[in-house]
Design an enzyme around this catalytic site. Structure first.
Site, PDB file in Angstrom:
ATOM      1  N   HIS A  67      -7.633   4.112   1.246  1.00  0.00           N
ATOM      2  CA  HIS A  67      -6.606   4.456   2.235  1.00  0.00           C
ATOM      3  C   HIS A  67      -7.286   4.604   3.600  1.00  0.00           C
ATOM      4  O   HIS A  67      -8.322   5.258   3.712  1.00  0.00           O
ATOM      5  CB  HIS A  67      -5.958   5.777   1.812  1.00  0.00           C
ATOM      6  CG  HIS A  67      -4.800   6.221   2.648  1.00  0.00           C
ATOM      7  ND1 HIS A  67      -3.785   5.373   3.034  1.00  0.00           N
ATOM      8  CD2 HIS A  67      -4.487   7.443   3.178  1.00  0.00           C
ATOM      9  CE1 HIS A  67      -2.888   6.058   3.750  1.00  0.00           C
ATOM     10  NE2 HIS A  67      -3.297   7.303   3.851  1.00  0.00           N
ATOM     11  N   ASP A 125       0.829  -1.210   0.000  1.00  0.00           N
ATOM     12  CA  ASP A 125       0.000   0.000   0.000  1.00  0.00           C
ATOM     13  C   ASP A 125       0.863   1.260   0.000  1.00  0.00           C
ATOM     14  O   ASP A 125       2.046   1.224   0.347  1.00  0.00           O
ATOM     15  CB  ASP A 125      -0.888   0.028   1.246  1.00  0.00           C
ATOM     16  CG  ASP A 125      -2.168  -0.777   1.083  1.00  0.00           C
ATOM     17  OD1 ASP A 125      -2.329  -1.433   0.034  1.00  0.00           O
ATOM     18  OD2 ASP A 125      -3.010  -0.750   2.005  1.00  0.00           O
ATOM     19  N   ASP A 126       0.231   2.371  -0.336  1.00  0.00           N
ATOM     20  CA  ASP A 126       0.828   3.713  -0.234  1.00  0.00           C
ATOM     21  C   ASP A 126       1.979   3.940  -1.206  1.00  0.00           C
ATOM     22  O   ASP A 126       2.855   4.771  -0.950  1.00  0.00           O
ATOM     23  CB  ASP A 126       1.307   4.010   1.209  1.00  0.00           C
ATOM     24  CG  ASP A 126       0.221   3.772   2.253  1.00  0.00           C
ATOM     25  OD1 ASP A 126      -0.970   3.784   1.890  1.00  0.00           O
ATOM     26  OD2 ASP A 126       0.561   3.561   3.434  1.00  0.00           O
TER      27      ASP A 126
END
Length: 303
Positions: free
Chosen positions: A134, A13-14
């Site tokens: 998110h 993620d991210d």
């Protein structure tokens, strides 16, 4: 566990958060430790991330962000219910508070989600094969309906529903964080019907809350996978393919002021826990565990 084919999507993620996050995620992918990434299009290094994904052929989806940093939709950057007094998103908890008080305009949520899909398309040259939220904003009340509509409009098939088997037995998670996780779980249960109605799919098993940051180890990942498979096969005894998404956050720690989504990097991004995840994920004994269990790493387009 025999006769069972397991497809494991390990999602970093991210992606796009900062150059050091991007580098860590790429290093993990090249080491065969992750098989998929989720891009923050409002991240300070999003364009760089998209280039890296293209260069290394990394399967990439969209990490829709309504809680950290700035919107990408021009119209919403100045005057919108999605922003706090400082002109940034309300934050992980602030977003939830504003939502529960009825302060968020859902047409603005939809506008921003669509703008993020469009920007993703612009950066990568394709629509995201999967899209999640998110800080798990996509399973929140009201937001879940708008999110599902956007996915259906763009023909995005896959998402993430963060219901983690065995979460309740994880006594190492501090109570405040556990409260947050149980909230995410409850919201996720209430989202299943909405996503199903819109024809959206997700893997059979989700793992990632109990193995985040300092709680990640080879054995925590191994036992999370094994117990989740056991729980699932107890319900459905026939041999078949089981799909799992393991959510991870590897990277080299962010160094302010570089990074973030418009207001600099947060504490988790600057902490040693990101590097700890990276170092754990690339351990050979984890890879050999996958082999011994005939777990095949893949991305959403391989499902």
């Amino acid at each position: 566990l025999r006769m069972l084919q397991v497809k494991l999507i390990v999602t970093g993620d991210d992606f796009g958060y900062c150059p050091r996050r991007n580098q860590g995620i790429v290093d993990c992918f090249l080491a065969g430790a992750i098989s998929n990434v989720s891009l923050l299009v409002n991240g300070s290094a999003a364009a760089d991330a998209a280039k890296l994904a293209r260069r290394h052929n990394i399967p990439i989806g969209l990490h829709a962000n309504l809680s950290e940093g700035s919107p990408v939709c021009e119209v919403l950057k100045t005057n919108s219910s999605l922003l706090n007094q400082d002109g940034f998103f309300h934050g992980k908890m602030g977003f939830r508070t504003a939502l529960s008080k009825g302060l968020l305009n859902m047409s603005e949520v939809k506008q921003e989600l669509k703008a993020q899909v469009e920007l993703f398309h612009e950066l990568t040259g394709h629509l995201p094969p999967h899209m999640d939220g998110h800080q798990h904003v996509h399973v929140l009340p009201e937001v879940r309906h708008v999110f599902a509509e956007v996915l259906e409009e763009y023909g995005i098939k896959y998402t993430r529903v963060p219901i983690e088997p065995g979460l309740h037995n994880c006594d190492w998670i501090p109570p405040s964080l556990m409260d947050f996780y149980l909230g995410v779980e409850k919201d996720s249960f209430n989202t299943v019907d909405v996503f199903t109605k819109h024809g959206i799919r997700w893997p059979d098993i989700y793992i990632g809350l109990s193995t985040m940051g300092r709680n990640m180890s080879v054995s925590s990942i191994r036992s999370a996978i094994d117990s989740a498979i056991l729980e699932l096969t107890a319900k459905a005894s026939q041999s078949r393919t089981v799909t799992i998404e393991l959510m991870v956050h590897p990277g080299y720690p962010s160094v302010p002021p570089i990074g973030g989504c418009g207001e600099g990097p947060d504490d988790f991004s600057q902490s040693w826990e990101r590097l700890h995840e990276l170092q754990t994920l690339i351990k050979p004994e984890l890879q050999s565990h996958y082999k011994s269990r005939s777990i095949q790493l893949c991305s959403f387009k391989d499902l």
